[in-house]
Design a protein around this motif. Structure first.
Motif, short mmCIF file in Angstrom:
data_model
loop_
_atom_site.label_atom_id
_atom_site.label_comp_id
_atom_site.label_asym_id
_atom_site.label_seq_id
_atom_site.Cartn_x
_atom_site.Cartn_y
_atom_site.Cartn_z
N SER A 192 0.85 -1.19 0.00
CA SER A 192 0.00 0.00 0.00
C SER A 192 0.88 1.24 0.00
O SER A 192 1.68 1.44 0.92
N ASN A 231 1.02 5.24 0.15
CA ASN A 231 0.21 6.36 0.61
C ASN A 231 0.93 7.69 0.42
O ASN A 231 2.13 7.80 0.68
N HIS A 271 -4.31 10.01 -0.74
CA HIS A 271 -4.36 8.92 -1.71
C HIS A 271 -3.62 7.69 -1.19
O HIS A 271 -2.53 7.79 -0.63
N THR A 272 -4.23 6.51 -1.40
CA THR A 272 -3.55 5.24 -1.10
C THR A 272 -3.79 4.29 -2.27
O THR A 272 -4.95 4.03 -2.64
N PHE A 273 -2.70 3.80 -2.84
CA PHE A 273 -2.76 2.82 -3.94
C PHE A 273 -2.29 1.47 -3.40
O PHE A 273 -1.25 1.39 -2.72
N VAL A 315 -6.10 -4.95 -7.11
CA VAL A 315 -5.61 -3.57 -7.16
C VAL A 315 -6.67 -2.72 -6.48
O VAL A 315 -7.88 -2.97 -6.62
N ARG A 316 -6.21 -1.72 -5.74
CA ARG A 316 -7.12 -0.98 -4.88
C ARG A 316 -6.71 0.48 -4.82
O ARG A 316 -5.52 0.82 -4.88
N TYR A 317 -7.73 1.35 -4.68
CA TYR A 317 -7.48 2.78 -4.51
C TYR A 317 -8.39 3.31 -3.42
O TYR A 317 -9.59 3.04 -3.41
N TYR A 336 -9.39 6.95 -1.20
CA TYR A 336 -9.26 8.41 -1.16
C TYR A 336 -10.00 8.96 0.04
O TYR A 336 -11.16 8.61 0.29
N ARG A 351 -11.96 -1.29 -5.67
CA ARG A 351 -11.06 -2.44 -5.70
C ARG A 351 -11.49 -3.42 -6.79
O ARG A 351 -12.68 -3.64 -7.01
#
Length: 411
Positions: free
Chosen positions: A276, A278, A282-284, A327-329, A331, A346
């Motif tokens: 993850s 950050n 934002h966190t990808f 894969v995840r995002y 906000y 996700r």
């Protein structure tokens, strides 16, 4: 026998608490709350020849909980008592089962259901023993708050934080009340029957923070006469500069049948890795999980969750041989001046499933949530979850869940 002794201990501890209620701390540090939850779920099946075109319901839940403080004695005593209740507002036999409301013998959902709960607490220094109602969040047993009434267990759990940075946990759980059940049941595996019940789950584990950025967890669990399980997890945060932080989670399970093997063979090893990244709001994220062995990852009856799996979700991605990734995002809208508003999206995909034929499944999830931060409605929460599932040759559906929550704090 073991369970009986614990129940006797519970009764004795409750008696001690009752005798000590006048002492400082027990009442002064107590809290009485009422949790309100309005929950709607709708699942629209898209595949050909689906048993039902739609399932779902709308219900109102109440969760009244009294949590005492502790007596002012060298060995401190406390008591938690509560009850939860849910009432069906909409949804009938034609839209049941929906994974939320219990189902009656004629296939229709109940009009209402609920449970009472009690737990005695004993504390000395930084060590606490809790006997009775349990809502654990552990690698080997977790409750599920994602429907109307939460999954809970009955048992005894001891937690100690006497050594800095080290948390020791041990216990025994002997029954479960599922998220769509009004009854306590013995523990057995999802997909089995009550005739294959275990006498209980014994477990012990430790979590240690080696540094402010590196921590590790180990747990051992024994579901008597069904399986024994080892869990190992490592978590690390790495500052990368310019406001970026990389978090890495690595998790491993090893589960094998034991004793009388009431569920037959249990052969599963699970590896999971999640990254993850950050920066600010934002966190990808990206994750990978692999199921090794001949069997599905074991979960308890009532499909109790296993959220410590990297790719745990509506599908679970726990089938034999399955390789899954996500894969995840995330906000956080606080960065735009809207604190309390968050969004997560996700995509998850599983391949190489070995169920006599190779199979494939996907799941996409979007969650939008908001909690009022101030004013007379402070704490009011709204959560909307949209899920799309496609399991090759088996199931395809679109699901929406909407929850409105609020907690009344009496004192």
């Amino acid at each position: 026998m073991f369970e009986s002794r614990f129940k006797q201990a519970l009764a004795a501890t409750v008696g001690l608490c009752a005798a000590s209620t006048a002492q400082a701390g027990f009442v002064e540090d107590s809290h009485l709350t009422l949790g309100l939850r309005n929950f709607y779920v709708d699942r629209d099946f898209k595949q050909d020849n689906a048993p039902k075109s739609r399932t779902g319901s709308w219900s109102q839940g109440f969760d009244l909980q009294f949590k005492s403080g502790y007596t002012d004695t060298p060995v401190q005593f406390g008591l938690d008592v509560g009850a939860d209740f849910a009432y069906r507002l909409d949804g009938g036999k034609g839209r049941s089962p929906d994974g939320v409301l219990p189902v009656q013998t004629d296939g229709s959902p109940v009009h209402d259901y609920g449970h009472a709960n009690v737990a005695a607490k004993v504390r000395y220094s930084k060590t606490e023993l809790r006997i009775g109602d349990q809502r654990p969040n552990l690698p080997v047993a977790s409750f599920d708050p994602t429907r109307q009434l939460a999954t809970r267990y009955e048992g005894a759990v001891l937690e100690s934080r006497e050594i800095q940075h080290l948390t020791l946990t041990a216990g025994r759980l002997w029954s479960i009340t599922g998220r769509e059940s009004a009854n306590r049941e013995d523990l057995y595996l999802w997909g089995d029957t009550p005739a294959q019940s275990s006498n209980g789950l014994n477990f012990a584990g430790a979590s240690y923070a080696f540094t402010p950025t590196l921590s590790g967890t180990y747990f051992y669990a024994q579901l008597e006469d069904i399986y024994r399980q080892h869990y190992l997890g490592l978590a690390h945060k790495l500052p990368l500069g310019n406001g970026f932080t990389l978090k890495t989670d690595a998790r491993y399970y090893n589960t094998k049948e034991e004793g009388q093997a009431l569920s037959g063979r249990v052969d599963n090893r699970t590896y999971g890795l999640m990254f993850s990244l950050n920066k600010g709001s934002h966190t990808f994220g990206a994750g990978y999980q692999r199921m090794m062995g001949l069997d599905t990852f074991p979960t308890f009856n009532n499909y109790a969750p296993a959220p410590y799996l990297i790719n745990w979700s509506a599908l679970g991605f726990v089938k034999p041989g399955e390789r899954s990734w996500q894969v995840r995002y995330d906000y956080d809208f606080a960065g735009l001046g809207l604190p309390g508003l968050k969004w997560m999206a996700r995509w998850m995909e599983g391949n190489d499933i070995d169920l006599g034929r190779q199979s494939h499944e996907t799941e996409r999830t979007s969650i939008l949530s908001y909690v009022v931060q101030s004013g007379p409605l402070k704490g009011l929460g709204a959560n909307w979850m949209n899920i799309g599932v496609n399991v090759r040759d088996t199931s395809r559906y679109e699901e929406n869940r909407l929850a409105l929550t609020y907690t009344v704090n009496f004192w």
